[in-house]
Design a protein around this motif. Structure first.
Motif, PDB file in Angstrom:
ATOM      1  N   ARG A 168      62.233  15.492  13.576  1.00 24.77           N
ATOM      2  CA  ARG A 168      62.172  15.471  15.034  1.00 24.77           C
ATOM      3  C   ARG A 168      61.285  16.593  15.552  1.00 24.77           C
ATOM      4  O   ARG A 168      60.519  16.420  16.503  1.00 24.77           O
ATOM      5  N   ALA A 169      61.393  17.747  14.892  1.00 26.35           N
ATOM      6  CA  ALA A 169      60.563  18.880  15.310  1.00 26.35           C
ATOM      7  C   ALA A 169      59.090  18.532  15.147  1.00 26.35           C
ATOM      8  O   ALA A 169      58.261  18.810  16.014  1.00 26.35           O
ATOM      9  N   ASP A 226      57.885  16.186  17.670  1.00 24.92           N
ATOM     10  CA  ASP A 226      57.788  16.877  18.948  1.00 24.92           C
ATOM     11  C   ASP A 226      56.489  17.675  19.035  1.00 24.92           C
ATOM     12  O   ASP A 226      55.765  17.585  20.024  1.00 24.92           O
ATOM     13  N   ASN A 227      56.178  18.440  18.008  1.00 18.42           N
ATOM     14  CA  ASN A 227      55.048  19.357  18.087  1.00 18.42           C
ATOM     15  C   ASN A 227      54.586  19.738  16.675  1.00 18.42           C
ATOM     16  O   ASN A 227      55.151  20.626  16.050  1.00 18.42           O
ATOM     17  N   LYS A 232      61.777  11.601  23.687  1.00 17.10           N
ATOM     18  CA  LYS A 232      61.378  11.412  22.304  1.00 17.10           C
ATOM     19  C   LYS A 232      62.518  11.833  21.412  1.00 17.10           C
ATOM     20  O   LYS A 232      62.897  12.991  21.382  1.00 17.10           O
TER      21      LYS A 232
END
Lengths: 282, 366
Positions: free
Chosen positions: B245-246, B249-250, B364
């Protein structure tokens, strides 16, 4: 390159005549060792090797070179600031140290190890953490998950370190289960620092920590950085808010067009007529 | 006060977005028409419930496949057009295994079993008669698809890691064609009948009729929900899931944080391909037949589901899958089955026009 050397030498000369503080004196005596480079000359701390050192570093993005022979160092426990006009390459210095740019020459030494060509995911193992200027948190993850990610390279989350970060930034503990993207700007900045501190780094690199903060929060942010430094973590910081940053730090660099123009203690840079006129708005 | 506000909102909608207003009106009319048809008995309640059940079953499969598509989209940054053919690869490898397991000792020879040319009646695979064959087939479908996806990542996508989303998308179309025609090379373009024999089924009596639910559908629903739950727990509870997920995200921050991005990408392929492989196997189980086009035809529905749910969102993919499945089947009330797809894609186009970020837009989740 030769321009930069000239400029720096000139500055040193002016400072030396000033000779009001100990650092300048040290500079002058060091200068006596004739063959030392600009970077080497600044080894104020004595015989100990600096924690971080860039030697004649050239770097950029793609084919575009931004940094042109940058010599900088940060001693163990020191608080160093990089200031300079927009586009001078301040952030690029940090990105280059952290392996995020195209390396074009020179080297980066951290804690005795050559990290010049290492990737970020390797460098972080050395005890060097970096807080980028923008998008420095995972907005869709919770506050707690953000901190956990900060310790990803460890086998398990270091609870005592997490405790220490919550003690330093109590608001983060209050918002533990909240999505990080819903935090205020100041809280996000604290979370970004907290994330970077999860590995208890030797050196923390902060890219414009005060950017986008409300004016009354800026002082608070600088206070917290002081505290982190007082607790033994070395700091390398880039700041737009140059005057305040120079007031707070041990030592500063003025970077112009990818080159070191001035280097001295924060107070000395603040007192320097030319620096004040050209880079600090009088 | 409330009335005039509502009126004002309606007036503004009509003036500023007449097309959207028209769509809303058509939607309301269709709903009223459905109620009318139910009321007059033109369409039985059981028929509608049957459509919804079938739609949900298909929708769960679409959602299962959509999770993988969404994960690769958010973590690798491209729309993977070969994802549908991962379903095909899973279905064929899995069913070849099921046939080999089920047909051992029968009159059919090994080659015929492997090539799925043996008579379905002779092999007689159903989940009731040959549960072991089905479970092993499902397992092989997962493993084979994962190995295939990792192999393709190594030879195609990894060398292009820094290329833009469009280049990767075009490469994935090439990969899709390569997989599809490799399947054709081995299995030809013929439709393969798969299951035969009595599948245990139960009739649920509802007001004016009955809905038939068979064991394959139940197996599919249980399997799909269990896998979705597994993905949910993985993403929310495990360090790897949080890292995924991290990274979605970015990416840059993930690298700076020390998250080993290549390892996360590998995990993404493994999860996405495992879900795709099982989805392919399960949908063939439900339909009882398949050909080389299985995944490619489904891919468009999968894309519709993922876009509907908000591309990049895992939960959106599940929700979108079920929605697309139900709409697809419910449209049979008005239009012949040959045109059912039209309804599903109409919904997708409408979503793209009026809510391009999808139902789950902006949230997201992975």
């Amino acid at each position: 390159m030769s321009d930069a050397t000239d400029a720096t030498d000139a500055t040193d000369a002016t400072d030396a005549t000033d000779a009001t503080d100990a650092t300048d004196a040290a500079d002058a005596t060091d200068g006596a060792a004739a063959d030392r480079t600009v970077g080497g000359e600044t080894a104020v701390a004595g015989d100990d090797a600096p924690l971080l050192e860039t030697r004649d570093l050239d770097a950029g993005y793609g084919d575009l070179q931004i940094l042109d022979g940058v010599d900088m160092y940060v001693d163990d426990g020191e608080y160093v600031t990089i200031v300079g006009p927009n586009g001078a390459g301040k952030s690029t210095v940090m990105k280059s140290v952290f392996g995020l740019t195209v390396h074009m020459g020179g080297e980066v030494i951290f804690d005795g190890a050559d990290i010049t060509d290492r990737k970020p995911e390797q460098i972080i193992h050395e005890g060097l953490s970096y807080v980028p200027q923008n998008e420095n948190i995972f907005g869709t993850l919770t506050v707690e998950e953000n901190l956990e990610m900060g310790a990803y390279i460890l086998d398990e989350v270091p609870q005592d370190q997490m405790r220490a970060i919550y003690d330093r930034f109590p608001i983060l503990e209050e918002r533990e289960t909240q999505k990080a993207g819903t935090l205020s700007g100041g809280q996000q900045q604290m979370l970004a620092m907290g994330r970077a501190l999860m590995l208890d780094p030797k050196l923390l690199m902060l890219d414009e920590p005060s950017a986008g903060l409300a004016p009354d929060l800026v002082d608070d942010m600088f206070d917290r950085i002081d505290e982190i430094n007082d607790a033994g973590t070395s700091i390398l910081m880039v700041e737009q808010n140059a005057k305040e940053a120079l007031r707070r730090c041990d030592r500063g660099y003025v970077l112009v067009q990818g080159q070191n123009r001035f280097e001295n203690t924060g107070d000395a840079l603040l007192d320097n007529e030319e620096v004040r006129r050209e880079f600090l708005g009088g | 006060m409330g009335v005039s506000e509502t009126y004002e909102r309606g007036r503004r909608l009509l003036v500023e977005r007449p097309f959207l207003a028209l769509v809303v009106v058509v939607g309301v009319l269709l709903f009223l028409d459905l109620l009318y048809k139910l009321g007059t008995g033109a369409v039985g309640i059981a028929t509608v419930v049957g459509h919804v059940w079938n739609g949900t079953v298909i929708g769960l499969i679409i959602g299962l496949a959509g999770i993988g598509l969404s994960l690769t989209y958010s973590i690798l940054g491209f729309a993977n057009f070969s994802h549908g053919d991962y379903l095909t690869a899973g279905a064929f490898s899995g069913w070849a295994t099921s046939y080999l397991v089920a047909g051992l000792g029968s009159s059919a020879d090994l080659a015929a079993l492997f090539l799925l040319t043996a008579s379905p009646r002779a092999v007689g695979v159903t989940i009731a008669s040959k549960p072991l064959a089905v479970f092993l087939g499902l397992g092989v479908a997962v493993v084979f698809t994962v190995v295939l996806a990792l192999f393709l990542d190594r030879v195609v996508y990894e060398p292009m890691r820094d290329a833009g989303g469009i280049s990767l998308l075009i490469a994935s179309i090439g990969v899709a064609l390569a997989i599809r025609y490799a399947v054709v090379f081995v299995y030809s373009t013929d439709i393969r009948g798969l299951t035969a024999g009595d599948v245990p089924r139960s009739r649920l009596t509802i007001v004016d009729g009955a809905v038939v639910i068979d064991a394959h559908e139940v197996a599919l629903v249980v399997g799909a929900v269990a896998l979705m739950l597994g993905v949910h727990l993985l993403l929310q509870r495990t360090t790897l899931g949080k890292a995924m997920r991290a990274m979605a995200d970015n990416k840059d921050l993930a690298r700076v944080t020390g998250i080993p991005t290549e390892r996360v990408i590998t995990a993404t392929w493994i999860i996405g391909a495992a879900l795709a492989g099982s989805a392919g196997y399960l949908i063939a189980l439900k339909r009882g037949a398949m050909n080389y086009n299985l995944g490619w035809v489904l891919l468009l529905l999968i894309f519709a589901a993922v876009i509907l749910g908000g591309i990049g969102s895992v939960y959106g993919a599940i929700l979108g899958g079920v929605a697309i499945g139900v709409v697809n089947n419910l449209s049979l009330v008005w239009i012949p089955s040959d045109f059912a797809r039209v309804a599903a894609f109409l919904i997708m186009i409408l979503i793209l026009l009026f809510r391009p970020e999808g139902i789950y837009g902006g949230v997201k989740t992975a």
